[in-house]
Design a protein around this motif. Structure first.
Motif, PDB file in Angstrom:
ATOM      1  N   GLN A   1     -26.085 -49.404  -8.383  1.00  0.00           N
ATOM      2  CA  GLN A   1     -25.272 -48.564  -7.499  1.00  0.00           C
ATOM      3  C   GLN A   1     -25.436 -47.318  -7.854  1.00  0.00           C
ATOM      4  O   GLN A   1     -25.048 -46.564  -9.116  1.00  0.00           O
ATOM      5  CB  GLN A   1     -23.748 -48.772  -7.683  1.00  0.00           C
ATOM      6  N   ASN A   2     -25.928 -46.231  -6.790  1.00  0.00           N
ATOM      7  CA  ASN A   2     -26.342 -44.981  -7.143  1.00  0.00           C
ATOM      8  C   ASN A   2     -27.531 -44.738  -8.263  1.00  0.00           C
ATOM      9  O   ASN A   2     -27.310 -43.873  -9.031  1.00  0.00           O
ATOM     10  CB  ASN A   2     -25.018 -44.182  -7.380  1.00  0.00           C
ATOM     11  N   GLY A   3     -28.414 -45.879  -8.223  1.00  0.00           N
ATOM     12  CA  GLY A   3     -29.453 -45.880  -9.193  1.00  0.00           C
ATOM     13  C   GLY A   3     -29.091 -46.049 -10.578  1.00  0.00           C
ATOM     14  O   GLY A   3     -30.089 -46.013 -11.299  1.00  0.00           O
ATOM     15  N   ALA A   4     -27.793 -46.759 -10.934  1.00  0.00           N
ATOM     16  CA  ALA A   4     -27.292 -46.918 -12.277  1.00  0.00           C
ATOM     17  C   ALA A   4     -26.954 -48.599 -12.016  1.00  0.00           C
ATOM     18  O   ALA A   4     -26.567 -49.104 -11.107  1.00  0.00           O
ATOM     19  CB  ALA A   4     -26.229 -46.241 -12.718  1.00  0.00           C
ATOM     20  N   MET A   5     -27.135 -49.169 -13.225  1.00  0.00           N
ATOM     21  CA  MET A   5     -26.945 -50.530 -13.334  1.00  0.00           C
ATOM     22  C   MET A   5     -25.379 -50.912 -13.656  1.00  0.00           C
ATOM     23  O   MET A   5     -24.588 -50.110 -14.323  1.00  0.00           O
ATOM     24  CB  MET A   5     -27.561 -51.186 -14.606  1.00  0.00           C
ATOM     25  N   GLN A   6     -24.869 -51.879 -12.762  1.00  0.00           N
ATOM     26  CA  GLN A   6     -23.399 -52.120 -12.716  1.00  0.00           C
ATOM     27  C   GLN A   6     -23.257 -53.630 -13.183  1.00  0.00           C
ATOM     28  O   GLN A   6     -24.013 -54.295 -12.367  1.00  0.00           O
ATOM     29  CB  GLN A   6     -22.750 -51.775 -11.460  1.00  0.00           C
ATOM     30  N   ILE A   7     -22.143 -54.000 -13.586  1.00  0.00           N
ATOM     31  CA  ILE A   7     -21.860 -55.452 -14.079  1.00  0.00           C
ATOM     32  C   ILE A   7     -20.441 -55.719 -13.278  1.00  0.00           C
ATOM     33  O   ILE A   7     -19.570 -54.870 -13.498  1.00  0.00           O
ATOM     34  CB  ILE A   7     -21.869 -55.734 -15.531  1.00  0.00           C
ATOM     35  N   ASP A   8     -20.370 -56.852 -12.620  1.00  0.00           N
ATOM     36  CA  ASP A   8     -19.114 -57.214 -12.031  1.00  0.00           C
ATOM     37  C   ASP A   8     -18.791 -58.698 -11.917  1.00  0.00           C
ATOM     38  O   ASP A   8     -19.856 -59.403 -12.320  1.00  0.00           O
ATOM     39  CB  ASP A   8     -18.813 -56.781 -10.505  1.00  0.00           C
ATOM     40  N   LYS A   9     -17.674 -59.141 -11.823  1.00  0.00           N
ATOM     41  CA  LYS A   9     -17.400 -60.708 -11.840  1.00  0.00           C
ATOM     42  C   LYS A   9     -17.970 -61.123 -10.639  1.00  0.00           C
ATOM     43  O   LYS A   9     -18.189 -60.506  -9.291  1.00  0.00           O
ATOM     44  CB  LYS A   9     -15.835 -60.764 -11.837  1.00  0.00           C
ATOM     45  N   ILE A  10     -18.481 -62.408 -10.533  1.00  0.00           N
ATOM     46  CA  ILE A  10     -19.180 -63.149  -9.533  1.00  0.00           C
ATOM     47  C   ILE A  10     -18.330 -63.221  -8.229  1.00  0.00           C
ATOM     48  O   ILE A  10     -18.930 -63.257  -7.134  1.00  0.00           O
ATOM     49  CB  ILE A  10     -19.750 -64.437  -9.792  1.00  0.00           C
ATOM     50  N   SER A  11     -17.135 -63.428  -8.334  1.00  0.00           N
ATOM     51  CA  SER A  11     -16.092 -63.275  -7.228  1.00  0.00           C
ATOM     52  C   SER A  11     -16.066 -61.917  -6.233  1.00  0.00           C
ATOM     53  O   SER A  11     -15.737 -62.048  -5.260  1.00  0.00           O
ATOM     54  CB  SER A  11     -14.791 -63.575  -7.625  1.00  0.00           C
ATOM     55  N   ASN A  12     -16.778 -60.963  -6.861  1.00  0.00           N
ATOM     56  CA  ASN A  12     -16.779 -59.778  -6.165  1.00  0.00           C
ATOM     57  C   ASN A  12     -18.531 -59.399  -5.539  1.00  0.00           C
ATOM     58  O   ASN A  12     -18.551 -58.463  -5.047  1.00  0.00           O
ATOM     59  CB  ASN A  12     -16.514 -58.358  -7.220  1.00  0.00           C
ATOM     60  N   ILE A  13     -19.075 -60.631  -5.632  1.00  0.00           N
ATOM     61  CA  ILE A  13     -20.325 -60.199  -5.073  1.00  0.00           C
ATOM     62  C   ILE A  13     -20.337 -60.143  -3.668  1.00  0.00           C
ATOM     63  O   ILE A  13     -21.274 -59.470  -3.170  1.00  0.00           O
ATOM     64  CB  ILE A  13     -21.356 -61.714  -5.411  1.00  0.00           C
TER      65      ILE A  13
END
Length: 218
Positions: A193-205
């Motif tokens: 996101q905007n060139g940066a690595m992000q981590i989120d829960k799979i339910s938000n995919i």
């Protein structure tokens, strides 16, 4: 009321008639002219014995309802027997295709795949998975995963348990902190996101992959 007569062309052939329908005008305008010609023109052809009719739509794409409306108009002339209707077929829905593999990627092993991969198993420290598409791991990711290796920045990496030594998406590299091992045990995914690595829960995919079908229940 006068109706322009350049959208519907009726041609006689050896064993029937061919209706050539303009594929650029408004569909309702086309139906209006078709209805007008059947009611007011070509009476010497459109009456009498059974006549086989071929309808050619050109490059126009129509729905089943639109097709039925057109056929209903043609069938009002009892002597017209519709033999064929030619129009482009709808493009098939694009369904994502994933290769499915299982096993364990051990230290020193590298799994390469061209496309999207669903991997059933663990990736141990020192093991690597490299894909041109997305990576979905139903297991623990404790090694390195590189998605979108040919530059696809929309690729994602998902795993049942995130504890990687390194994540890469396209050219972006993330070196996870020590807190990986203390995170909650839940399936997550990594994305850019905007060139940066992000981590989120799979339910938000679905916020990232809007092409996914969403189950909403009843």
């Amino acid at each position: 009321m006068a109706v322009k007569s350049n959208h519907v062309t009726i041609k006689g052939i050896k064993d029937g008639l061919v209706f050539l329908l303009d594929d650029e005008c408004e569909y309702e305008e086309l139906l209006g002219e078709l209805r007008y010609k059947l009611e007011h023109s070509h009476q010497n052809i459109l009456t009498g014995p059974i006549i086989h009719v071929d309808v050619k739509m050109g490059s126009r794409r129509i729905t089943e309802d639109q097709k039925q409306n057109m056929l209903d108009i043609l069938k009002q002339k009892g002597n017209l027997l519709i033999r064929s209707v030619e129009f482009p077929e709808s493009e098939p829905e694009q369904v994502p295709v994933y290769a499915i593999m299982s096993g364990m990627v051990r230290s020193g092993q590298v799994l390469h795949h061209d496309g999207d991969l669903l991997f059933l198993g663990d990736v141990n420290p020192g093991g690597s998975i490299l894909c041109t598409g997305n990576i979905y791991i139903l297991g623990a990711l404790r090694g390195m995963a590189h998605a979108g290796v040919e530059g696809n920045e929309e690729a994602i990496i998902a795993a049942s348990h995130f504890a990687p030594t390194q994540l890469r998406i396209a050219e972006q590299i993330s070196r996870p902190p020590d807190e990986w091992e203390t995170r909650e045990t839940s399936m997550e995914f990594a994305f850019l996101q905007n060139g940066a690595m992000q981590i989120d829960k799979i339910s938000n995919i679905v916020r990232i992959r809007r092409d996914f079908n969403v189950f909403k229940g009843v």
